[in-house]
Design an enzyme around this catalytic site. Structure first.
Site, PDB file in Angstrom:
ATOM      1  N   PHE A 160     -47.761  11.720  58.789  1.00 22.85           N
ATOM      2  CA  PHE A 160     -46.303  11.709  58.603  1.00 22.85           C
ATOM      3  C   PHE A 160     -45.681  10.338  58.839  1.00 22.85           C
ATOM      4  CE2 PHE A 160     -46.170  12.072  63.240  1.00 22.85           C
ATOM      5  CZ  PHE A 160     -45.036  11.333  63.557  1.00 22.85           C
ATOM      6  N   GLU A 187     -46.699  17.194  55.190  1.00 19.71           N
ATOM      7  CA  GLU A 187     -45.664  18.193  54.887  1.00 19.71           C
ATOM      8  C   GLU A 187     -44.375  17.888  55.641  1.00 19.71           C
ATOM      9  OE1 GLU A 187     -48.402  18.444  56.527  1.00 19.71           O
ATOM     10  OE2 GLU A 187     -48.401  19.975  58.093  1.00 19.71           O
ATOM     11  N   CYS A 292     -49.731   4.031  64.813  1.00 23.91           N
ATOM     12  CA  CYS A 292     -51.075   4.040  65.408  1.00 23.91           C
ATOM     13  C   CYS A 292     -51.389   2.691  66.044  1.00 23.91           C
ATOM     14  CB  CYS A 292     -52.118   4.409  64.381  1.00 23.91           C
ATOM     15  SG  CYS A 292     -52.328   3.136  63.143  1.00 23.91           S
TER      16      CYS A 292
HETATM   17  P1  NAD Z   1     -52.042  15.189  61.703  1.00 24.51           P
HETATM   18  O1  NAD Z   1     -53.480  15.074  62.044  1.00 24.51           O
HETATM   19  O2  NAD Z   1     -51.258  16.263  62.328  1.00 24.51           O
HETATM   20  O3  NAD Z   1     -51.876  15.391  60.111  1.00 24.51           O
HETATM   21  C1  NAD Z   1     -52.496  14.524  59.190  1.00 24.51           C
HETATM   22  C2  NAD Z   1     -52.751  15.273  57.888  1.00 24.51           C
HETATM   23  O4  NAD Z   1     -53.658  16.351  58.120  1.00 24.51           O
HETATM   24  C3  NAD Z   1     -51.497  15.898  57.279  1.00 24.51           C
HETATM   25  O5  NAD Z   1     -51.518  15.688  55.895  1.00 24.51           O
HETATM   26  C4  NAD Z   1     -51.609  17.364  57.626  1.00 24.51           C
HETATM   27  O6  NAD Z   1     -51.035  18.207  56.661  1.00 24.51           O
HETATM   28  C5  NAD Z   1     -53.111  17.591  57.675  1.00 24.51           C
HETATM   29  N1  NAD Z   1     -53.524  18.628  58.637  1.00 24.51           N
HETATM   30  C6  NAD Z   1     -52.856  19.026  59.759  1.00 24.51           C
HETATM   31  N2  NAD Z   1     -53.576  19.967  60.411  1.00 24.51           N
HETATM   32  C7  NAD Z   1     -54.701  20.160  59.696  1.00 24.51           C
HETATM   33  C8  NAD Z   1     -55.851  20.994  59.873  1.00 24.51           C
HETATM   34  N3  NAD Z   1     -55.974  21.808  60.922  1.00 24.51           N
HETATM   35  N4  NAD Z   1     -56.836  20.922  58.956  1.00 24.51           N
HETATM   36  C9  NAD Z   1     -56.743  20.089  57.896  1.00 24.51           C
HETATM   37  N5  NAD Z   1     -55.683  19.276  57.686  1.00 24.51           N
HETATM   38  C10 NAD Z   1     -54.685  19.299  58.565  1.00 24.51           C
HETATM   39  O7  NAD Z   1     -51.406  13.747  61.971  1.00 24.51           O
HETATM   40  P2  NAD Z   1     -49.864  13.320  61.924  1.00 24.51           P
HETATM   41  O8  NAD Z   1     -49.179  13.908  63.101  1.00 24.51           O
HETATM   42  O9  NAD Z   1     -49.310  13.546  60.582  1.00 24.51           O
HETATM   43  O10 NAD Z   1     -49.977  11.738  62.101  1.00 24.51           O
HETATM   44  C11 NAD Z   1     -49.941  11.089  63.348  1.00 24.51           C
HETATM   45  C12 NAD Z   1     -51.328  10.695  63.797  1.00 24.51           C
HETATM   46  O11 NAD Z   1     -51.907   9.818  62.836  1.00 24.51           O
HETATM   47  C13 NAD Z   1     -51.336   9.939  65.107  1.00 24.51           C
HETATM   48  O12 NAD Z   1     -52.405  10.409  65.891  1.00 24.51           O
HETATM   49  C14 NAD Z   1     -51.576   8.487  64.685  1.00 24.51           C
HETATM   50  O13 NAD Z   1     -52.177   7.677  65.657  1.00 24.51           O
HETATM   51  C15 NAD Z   1     -52.465   8.692  63.512  1.00 24.51           C
HETATM   52  N6  NAD Z   1     -52.470   7.541  62.611  1.00 24.51           N
HETATM   53  C16 NAD Z   1     -53.586   6.768  62.577  1.00 24.51           C
HETATM   54  C17 NAD Z   1     -53.632   5.637  61.778  1.00 24.51           C
HETATM   55  C18 NAD Z   1     -54.851   4.780  61.750  1.00 24.51           C
HETATM   56  O14 NAD Z   1     -54.981   3.967  60.846  1.00 24.51           O
HETATM   57  N7  NAD Z   1     -55.765   4.915  62.698  1.00 24.51           N
HETATM   58  C19 NAD Z   1     -52.520   5.302  61.000  1.00 24.51           C
HETATM   59  C20 NAD Z   1     -51.388   6.116  61.032  1.00 24.51           C
HETATM   60  C21 NAD Z   1     -51.388   7.243  61.860  1.00 24.51           C
END
Ligand code: NAD
Length: 492
Positions: A160, A187, A292
């Site tokens: 997100f 989403e 991140c």
């Molecule tokens: P999230 O893991 O909740 O969601 C990421 C994606 O996975 C979304 O598209 C979501 O719809 C999907 N998803 C959610 N639950 C799922 C499941 N059980 N099974 C399969 N798919 C699922 O992450 P978020 O809250 O959207 O993003 C924030 C996180 O992303 C933080 O932990 C941040 O550190 C990390 N992040 C990492 C980087 C990097 O390059 N390392 C960059 C940006 C963000």
């Protein structure tokens, strides 16, 4: 004060983009998408049905057969056009990002800039790949040639917090190299990606080369396990990322998994505090701490502690909080009501654990936006590395101050963390900086830089539980979307 105009006040029900067409989903599962500054619904997102996901994959798989056969010069021409389209719509994508995510407009502009740079980088690399690695006469009358081939259809799963940029960490590289994609935006913040796809319809790419489906867990699992998907790129939390890494492994596919973080920022006694403090503000409170690469644990080494604490608290307490489309605002809301509650929960946990809350951001009031998901900057003092607030990813505007006697001790604490996304040091000593860069187990290192964000033409690194896989995002994805074939030839 200048408040920029919203591109639209409501974006209606979002669409899917399949086989070159903007499609209305037939799903009955439809959820609201919010503006976090106002707590208002600004769109509705349909979660694609299994059949819709399957149609997207089928059209991408069919497109692959034709797309990979096009000369690279033709594919590059489309991507150049994509770059120009995004540049032409730069400001509107930035405003939509602020409206849906909450980050301030200058941060959204920075995000869209990196989006464009990734497309430029993909064009550049596609031309330079033509070098080839051939050798004649490896044995008598035998030559050896290395060919790089696109692998097939890939899914791009997005978080997100960078809704405009993250799809483009991968999409332009995949497409220019011959691989069709299916993008799955978050989403929570789907509007900027949805908008970008509607813009990209103008490219008239062959149908099926780029696709987008909305959804969450079920859609992602369908994509990951679909037999025609070669691999996924995932950017998101460690919880979901590690689960998907296993799932991908069970199905014998490729994955780039960029996951969560808990980043340390070390300030040495010889740091130039006048320059360090503004960098710390951006690191800890930029993107409202939802990055991140954000600073999370601030390690004061030796006698810098008192001065650093006093200056940092003062500067943080003066940050102007508000709606990110107001150009004078310095920090926007967090993106969801749930995230706000989670962050407040961590602040309560910190107090319970014995850390001292010296700046409390829980009760901030923003004039004109009484219902927004705002939090002011918070700062904990007396934090120890074993505390939950020092170990867990809070993903919000909360800074923890830790103290160490020397750099060695600081590095030891950093290396004990489960995460290894970024680590930064502020110092005037080249020797200390070198020691830090060599010994710290993190992928992205900042030296007198608070956000160690790699440019598009470098890989987006990460270690330990911040990354699963072998190849990273951005430029590394060239090797991810392609494979090498070695041809050994003898003519009689
Ligand atoms: P999230 O893991 O909740 O969601 C990421 C994606 O996975 C979304 O598209 C979501 O719809 C999907 N998803 C959610 N639950 C799922 C499941 N059980 N099974 C399969 N798919 C699922 O992450 P978020 O809250 O959207 O993003 C924030 C996180 O992303 C933080 O932990 C941040 O550190 C990390 N992040 C990492 C980087 C990097 O390059 N390392 C960059 C940006 C963000």
């Amino acid at each position: 004060m200048s408040i920029l105009k919203e591109v639209r006040s409501h974006y209606g029900k979002l669409n899917l983009f399949i086989n070159g067409e903007v499609i209305e989903s037939e799903s009955s599962e439809v959820y609201p998408v919010m503006n976090p500054a106002k707590d208002e619904t600004i769109a509705k997102v349909p979660f694609a049905t299994k059949e819709e996901v399957d149609i997207a994959v089928k059209s991408a798989a069919e497109a692959f057969e034709r797309w990979k056969e096009l000369p690279i010069t033709t594919r590059i021409r489309y991507i150049f056009k994509m770059r120009n389209l995004m540049e032409a719509h730069f400001e509107e994508i930035a405003r939509i990002t602020t409206q849906n995510h909450g980050k301030i407009i200058s941060e959204s502009r920075g995000e869209v800039r990196r989006l464009v740079e990734n497309i430029e980088s993909a064009c550049a690399v596609a031309y330079s790949l033509s070098k080839g690695e051939n050798m004649d006469q490896i044995a008598s009358g035998i030559d050896e040639t290395l060919i790089r081939e696109p692998l097939g259809v890939f899914a791009i799963i997005c978080p997100f917090n960078f809704p405009a940029m993250v799809p483009f960490w991968f999409l332009p590289y995949a497409v220019v190299l011959g691989c069709p994609v299916i993008v799955k935006p978050s989403e929570i913040t789907p509007i900027a990606t949805d908008w970008a796809f509607k813009i990209m319809k103008e490219l008239n790419l062959p149908p099926g080369v780029i696709n987008m489906v909305h959804g969450s867990k079920e859609v992602v699992e369908r994509l990951v396990t679909h037999p025609k998907i070669k691999g996924i790129t995932f950017v998101g939390s460690t919880r979901v990322g590690s689960y998907l890494y296993k799932l991908v492994g069970e199905h014998g596919k490729r994955a780039i998994i960029q996951a969560g973080a808990k980043n340390f920022i070390v300030v040495m006694p010889d740091a130039d505090l006048e320059k360090t403090i503004p960098a710390l503000l951006t690191s800890f409170y930029g993107n409202t701490g939802q990055r991140c690469l954000s600073g999370a644990n601030l390690v004061a080494v030796g006698d810098v502690y008192e001065k650093l604490k006093e200056k940092f608290v003062k500067a943080a307490s003066e940050l102007k909080i508000g709606y990110g489309l107001d150009e004078s605002v310095e920090m926007g809301p967090v993106t969801t009501k749930k995230a706000r509650e989670r962050i407040i929960g961590y602040i309560e946990k910190g107090i319970e654990e014995g850390a001292k809350l010296i700046l409390d951001g829980r009760k901030v009031e923003v004039k004109g936006y009484p219902n927004g998901y705002f939090l002011g900057p918070s700062i904990f003092d007396n934090v120890t590395p074993d505390m939950v607030i020092a170990r867990d990813e809070i993903f919000g505007p909360v800074a923890n101050i830790l103290r160490t006697e020397n750099l060695e001790e600081a590095i030891e604490i950093i290396n004990e963390s489960n995460y290894g996304n970024a680590a930064c040091i502020f110092t005037s000593s080249g020797k200390w900086a070198r020691e830090f860069r060599r010994k710290v187990e993190a992928g992205n290192i900042g030296i007198n830089i608070g956000i160690a964000a790699p440019m598009a033409f470098f890989p987006f690194a990460g270690r330990k539980e911040s990354f699963f896989g072998v190849l990273h995002g951005q430029i590394d994805s060239v090797d991810f979307f392609t494979d090498k074939k070695v041809v050994i030839t003898r003519w009689w």
